[in-house]
Design a protein around this motif. Sequence first.
Motif, short mmCIF file in Angstrom:
data_model
loop_
_atom_site.label_atom_id
_atom_site.label_comp_id
_atom_site.label_asym_id
_atom_site.label_seq_id
_atom_site.Cartn_x
_atom_site.Cartn_y
_atom_site.Cartn_z
N ALA A 1 -5.67 0.01 9.78
CA ALA A 1 -6.15 1.15 9.00
C ALA A 1 -6.07 2.44 9.79
O ALA A 1 -6.00 3.52 9.20
N CYS B 1 0.83 4.04 -2.94
CA CYS B 1 0.51 5.45 -2.63
C CYS B 1 1.67 6.36 -3.00
O CYS B 1 1.46 7.47 -3.52
N LEU C 1 0.84 -1.20 0.00
CA LEU C 1 0.00 0.00 0.00
C LEU C 1 0.87 1.25 0.00
O LEU C 1 0.61 2.21 -0.73
N SER D 1 -7.27 2.27 5.34
CA SER D 1 -7.15 1.21 4.34
C SER D 1 -8.15 0.07 4.38
O SER D 1 -8.37 -0.55 3.35
N VAL E 1 -4.65 7.80 4.80
CA VAL E 1 -5.21 6.62 4.15
C VAL E 1 -5.81 5.71 5.22
O VAL E 1 -5.11 5.27 6.13
#
Length: 159
Positions: A119, A26, A22, A143, A141
């Motif tokens: 997250a 990003c 991730l 997630s 973010v």
Amino acid sequence: LELFDDAGELDMMLVPTGGGGLLAGCALAAATIAPNCRVIGVEPAAGDDATRSFRSKKLESVHNPQTVADGARTASMSELTFALMLQLVADMTTVEDPAILDAMFFLWERLKLVVEPTAALGAAAAFQKTVPLTGKRVGIVLSAGNVDLSQLPQWIAAR
């Protein structure tokens, strides 16, 4: 990409980090769309292999990290995500489990966003001010929402 589409230009982006996929994605998006945006990876303090790798410039690992952020319980980044991190990420930071839980519960209670502990890493870093945010447009973010509700009593007790 979705964050930039929705929010426009950002000065900084806080991204949960486990295996680094991730974070790498990003960082690639930011480098392409908003090259002045500083991408900061956020890990649980107990599973800080990416942060240590970022600082030492060599791939490091952690054995079975004990953290509420189960999505970040990875032993180490891959060679690919590590290389992308070194090239595109501005910094890394960590947060302790109680801060992760506080952020997760804040997001649940105040924003009605059901997120898992992993997250909430970026929000925890923002709330703990582990990076300077004043006067900046910051994207966080969030997630995933794969919440194991059977863990809820333990999380409440740990706060």
